[in-house]
Each structure stands twice: as structure tokens, then as C-alpha cells.
Design a protein around this motif. Structure first.
Motif, PDB file in Angstrom:
ATOM      1  N   UNK A   1      60.536  71.010  45.825  1.00 34.50           N
ATOM      2  CA  UNK A   1      59.406  70.316  45.391  1.00 34.50           C
ATOM      3  C   UNK A   1      59.680  68.800  45.885  1.00 34.50           C
ATOM      4  N   UNK A   2      58.811  68.084  46.510  1.00 34.61           N
ATOM      5  CA  UNK A   2      58.679  66.631  46.690  1.00 34.61           C
ATOM      6  C   UNK A   2      59.124  65.977  45.636  1.00 34.61           C
ATOM      7  N   UNK A   3      59.998  64.871  45.742  1.00 31.34           N
ATOM      8  CA  UNK A   3      60.244  64.044  44.736  1.00 31.34           C
ATOM      9  C   UNK A   3      59.756  62.633  44.985  1.00 31.34           C
ATOM     10  N   UNK A   4      59.210  61.831  43.986  1.00 27.74           N
ATOM     11  CA  UNK A   4      58.407  60.723  44.065  1.00 27.74           C
ATOM     12  C   UNK A   4      59.342  59.642  43.858  1.00 27.74           C
ATOM     13  N   UNK A   5      59.249  58.799  44.829  1.00 27.30           N
ATOM     14  CA  UNK A   5      60.302  57.581  44.509  1.00 27.30           C
ATOM     15  C   UNK A   5      59.362  56.219  44.121  1.00 27.30           C
ATOM     16  N   UNK A   6      58.162  56.119  44.079  1.00 29.17           N
ATOM     17  CA  UNK A   6      56.967  55.489  43.562  1.00 29.17           C
ATOM     18  C   UNK A   6      56.182  55.753  42.525  1.00 29.17           C
ATOM     19  N   UNK A   7      56.152  55.162  41.239  1.00 34.75           N
ATOM     20  CA  UNK A   7      55.309  55.383  40.224  1.00 34.75           C
ATOM     21  C   UNK A   7      54.683  54.283  39.483  1.00 34.75           C
ATOM     22  N   UNK A   8      53.817  54.538  38.603  1.00 35.29           N
ATOM     23  CA  UNK A   8      52.951  53.609  38.039  1.00 35.29           C
ATOM     24  C   UNK A   8      53.494  53.312  36.590  1.00 35.29           C
ATOM     25  N   UNK A   9      53.816  52.271  36.054  1.00 33.89           N
ATOM     26  CA  UNK A   9      54.140  52.106  34.711  1.00 33.89           C
ATOM     27  C   UNK A   9      53.016  52.179  33.804  1.00 33.89           C
ATOM     28  N   UNK A  10      53.243  52.394  32.361  1.00 32.05           N
ATOM     29  CA  UNK A  10      52.076  52.394  31.485  1.00 32.05           C
ATOM     30  C   UNK A  10      51.120  51.332  31.701  1.00 32.05           C
ATOM     31  N   UNK A  11      51.800  50.094  31.794  1.00 33.85           N
ATOM     32  CA  UNK A  11      51.117  49.065  31.927  1.00 33.85           C
ATOM     33  C   UNK A  11      50.209  48.852  32.978  1.00 33.85           C
ATOM     34  N   UNK A  12      50.905  49.207  34.378  1.00 34.28           N
ATOM     35  CA  UNK A  12      50.191  49.247  35.644  1.00 34.28           C
ATOM     36  C   UNK A  12      48.874  50.309  35.501  1.00 34.28           C
ATOM     37  N   UNK A  13      49.309  51.522  34.879  1.00 34.14           N
ATOM     38  CA  UNK A  13      48.175  52.577  34.602  1.00 34.14           C
ATOM     39  C   UNK A  13      47.013  52.044  33.794  1.00 34.14           C
ATOM     40  N   UNK A  14      47.514  51.253  32.505  1.00 29.31           N
ATOM     41  CA  UNK A  14      46.378  50.780  31.843  1.00 29.31           C
ATOM     42  C   UNK A  14      45.295  49.839  32.541  1.00 29.31           C
ATOM     43  N   UNK A  15      45.783  49.197  33.561  1.00 32.09           N
ATOM     44  CA  UNK A  15      45.021  47.999  34.392  1.00 32.09           C
ATOM     45  C   UNK A  15      44.049  48.567  35.259  1.00 32.09           C
ATOM     46  N   UNK A  16      44.122  49.986  35.462  1.00 30.40           N
ATOM     47  CA  UNK A  16      43.290  50.655  36.530  1.00 30.40           C
ATOM     48  C   UNK A  16      42.186  51.742  35.591  1.00 30.40           C
ATOM     49  N   UNK A  17      42.117  51.299  34.378  1.00 28.45           N
ATOM     50  CA  UNK A  17      41.308  52.308  33.334  1.00 28.45           C
ATOM     51  C   UNK A  17      39.649  52.263  33.944  1.00 28.45           C
ATOM     52  N   UNK A  18      39.426  51.472  34.697  1.00 22.90           N
ATOM     53  CA  UNK A  18      37.961  51.347  35.328  1.00 22.90           C
ATOM     54  C   UNK A  18      37.761  52.287  36.390  1.00 22.90           C
ATOM     55  N   UNK A  19      38.926  52.792  37.027  1.00 29.35           N
ATOM     56  CA  UNK A  19      38.617  53.753  38.108  1.00 29.35           C
ATOM     57  C   UNK A  19      38.686  55.097  37.536  1.00 29.35           C
ATOM     58  N   UNK A  20      38.171  55.890  38.548  1.00 28.57           N
ATOM     59  CA  UNK A  20      38.179  57.404  38.240  1.00 28.57           C
ATOM     60  C   UNK A  20      39.492  57.953  38.427  1.00 28.57           C
ATOM     61  N   UNK A  21      40.422  57.224  39.263  1.00 32.09           N
ATOM     62  CA  UNK A  21      41.605  57.527  39.683  1.00 32.09           C
ATOM     63  C   UNK A  21      42.639  57.557  38.410  1.00 32.09           C
ATOM     64  N   UNK A  22      42.086  56.894  37.395  1.00 29.59           N
ATOM     65  CA  UNK A  22      43.154  56.807  36.157  1.00 29.59           C
ATOM     66  C   UNK A  22      42.770  58.031  35.192  1.00 29.59           C
ATOM     67  N   UNK A  23      41.704  58.487  35.484  1.00 30.07           N
ATOM     68  CA  UNK A  23      41.298  59.995  34.875  1.00 30.07           C
ATOM     69  C   UNK A  23      42.131  61.119  35.672  1.00 30.07           C
TER      70      UNK A  23
END
Length: 335
Positions: free
Chosen positions: A56-78
């Protein structure tokens, strides 16, 4: 006798188990051996297909909780939230691939949204997108050899395709393989990723769920290639003119042998092998495309390769019939 590691040993109807085509072939061999008074051919056991191991591919980049909260306006967040909700479970390889595709499909809208104004967040989203794009091929391959419905395709079953066609399972299998092959093509061309409907992945897997058509087709073909070749080699050890129809003597033995050939091979086994060939002609190109990055596996399904199951099936049948043509010509009798 046959080393039946992959074949049912049901020769007669017992507890609902009917004879398999290879059982009929073994009876054909035994009848031939009885007529010529020689030990029946000794058939070898089948070899399993290679099964690639894809991590399985491993991820080197991820969003923190704060960063995730900052895009709540996007469908991407869902999409991200849905994936995070699945982390408490064992996420199937197909769901991981679907998430990666949907992330890439929706990230640009989020980047273009006026409410996404933080440059650092935008850069992070772009980095995640690039990582997932680069991992599409590996994510697909991981699904191909780890998802239950797909990994089963390389594991040979203990049962063969019966003398009927199993048309419903065949149709569902070919539809699923076609959908997956189209998905694979879209993933290789980044410009067409947005055309992917990820629901089609689930639909394809549903069509393969508890559907053993492909493994049965493979084991049936491999079994009949082996049986044809073994029987033909055995027949080639017989001196037709001396042992079966010597000059000046009656041709009773030759006629009985001909009857066995007609009753078993011509009436039952040859039509069945023709069905296998037709099925392989449809399935092989799709399997070859899906497994093309693994030559040891894909070679058996490349219709143009001399070692493909399709070519071997055709050659083994032609070679077997050729012996009988020589037999009829030498003994001067008709089938």
C-alpha cells in the motif's frame, strides 16, 4: 492416476456433486488404455499462478486538524472526513483508491474557492494532490492484488467450469474487468481522471463478489491443456500400423478405439474445449491489460504470446486431433 490437488474427485453424482469435465477426460484416458492394454497416462498436477505482492502506498504529506478545519467550506472536507471516519476500521484497498481519486477530483475547486486564502494551506493541498497522482498506479495495483474480489482471480479453484457456459457469471465478470481496465487507463492519463465515477469501482467489485468464473476458467483451461498434451504424448508411443491395425488382420481394436474417441472426445470434450477457447478469447485481453506490469503473470493472458493459455489450448487440441487423423489415415477407417 491424476494427482488431483486442484480437481474434484467426484466421478459420479454424490451428495449433489456432478462429474467435472476433467473427470470425463480421465475416463476417456482409461477407456483408451483399456483398449490398447497399456497403463493409462500419468497426469501431473497443476501449477498455481504467480501472485504479485504490492504494498500500500504510504503518505508523506497530510493535513493537521487545524488545516482540515480551515477548508470546511469545501466539498473536499467532506471527502476527507469520510475517509477519517473509516480509519477506525480496516479500510479496503478499493476505498483507499476511491479516496485518492476523489481527493484529486475535488481539490482544485477548493483551491479556487475565494474562502481558501491561506497560501500555506494551498501549498499543502497541492502537495497532497501531486503525491496522490504519483501514487495512482500503485494504489490501483494494491487494490488489484489485495481486494478480496480481485485477489481471488489468481488463486485457482478446486472446481472447473461445467459443461454449460455459466453465461450470467461470465457476463458479470467481463463487465467488471472491462470497467476496471477503463479505470486503469484513466489513471494512467492524468487529464482524464475527472471522468472517473468512483461508484463504478464498487459496482465492478460487486459483480465479482462470490463469482468464481475467472478462476474456474483458468483452472479448466490449464487442466485441459495438460490432459491434451499428456494424452497425445501417450498415444505417440503407440505404433499405429503394428499395434492397432496390422496388415492382413481385422481392425476390431482400431474400431473400438475409434468409438472411444468419438464418444468421449468428439461428442463431449472437443465442444467443451471450444467453449473454453471462446471464453478465453474474451477474458484474456482484459486480464493481460490489468496484469501487464507483472510479466510472469500477464504472459499467460497475452493473446499474441506463444505461451499464453489461449495459444496453448488451441495447439494442444490441434495436436491431439492430428494424432487421430494419422490414426484414421493409417488404419483406413472412418470416425
Amino acid at each position: 492416476m491424476l494427482k488431483l490437488t486442484l480437481l474434484s474427485i467426484c466421478i459420479v453424482y454424490i451428495a449433489g456433486c456432478s462429474p467435472q469435465p476433467s473427470n470425463t477426460y480421465v475416463e476417456y484416458q482409461q477407456r483408451l488404455s483399456s483398449v490398447v492394454d497399456k497403463v493409462a497416462p500419468n497426469n501431473e498436477e497443476l501449477q498455481q499462478l504467480p501472485h504479485p505482492n504490492v504494498d500500500k502506498p504510504t503518505s508523506e504529506v497530510s493535513l493537521s486538524i487545524i488545516e482540515f478545519a480551515s477548508i470546511n467550506h469545501c466539498k473536499l472536507s467532506q471527502i476527507i472526513a469520510k475517509k477519517n471516519n473509516q480509519l477506525g476500521k480496516v479500510q479496503p484497498a478499493s476505498e483507499a483508491l476511491k479516496y485518492n481519486i476523489e481527493f484529486v477530483q475535488h481539490v482544485q475547486n477548493c483551491l479556487d474557492d475565494p474562502q481558501t486564502h491561506d497560501t500555506a494551506i494551498k501549498n499543502k493541498l497541492i502537495a497532497v494532490k501531486k503525491e496522490k497522482q504519483l501514487q495512482f498506479a500503485q494504489s490501483f495495483e494494491h487494490m488489484l492484488f489485495n481486494e478480496a474480489e480481485l485477489s481471488q482471480l489468481t488463486y485457482l479453484t478446486a472446481s472447473e467450469i461445467a459443461f454449460d457456459r455459466h453465461l450470467e457469471q461470465q457476463t458479470a465478470s467481463l463487465e467488471a474487468l472491462t470497467a476496471l481496465s477503463n479505470l486503469q487507463a484513466h489513471l494512467l492519463h492524468q487529464a482524464t481522471v475527472n471522468k472517473i465515477n468512483t461508484d463504478n469501482i464498487t459496482i465492478a467489485l460487486q459483480k465479482l463478489h462470490k463469482n468464481k468464473f475467472i478462476p474456474k476458467l483458468i483452472v479448466s483451461t490449464k487442466q485441459h491443456i495438460l490432459l491434451n498434451n499428456t494424452t497425445t504424448r501417450w498415444l505417440n508411443q503407440i505404433n499405429i500400423s503394428d499395434e492397432l491395425c496390422p496388415v492382413g488382420k481385422n481392425k476390431k481394436k482400431a474400431q473400438i478405439l475409434s468409438n472411444v474417441f468419438s464418444k468421449f472426445y468428439l461428442e463431449k470434450l472437443q465442444p467443451y474445449q471450444s467453449q473454453l477457447t471462446n471464453m478465453l478469447e474474451k477474458a484474456s485481453p482484459l486480464l493481460f491489460k490489468l496484469w501487464k506490469n507483472h510479466p510472469d503473470l500477464a504472459e499467460s493472458f497475452n493473446p499474441e504470446h506463444t505461451n499464453s493459455l489461449l495459444k496453448q489450448m488451441k495447439v494442444s487440441a490441434v495436436t491431439h486431433v492430428k494424432w487421430w487423423q494419422d490414426f484414421y489415415k493409417t488404419c483406413e477407417i472412418r470416425p
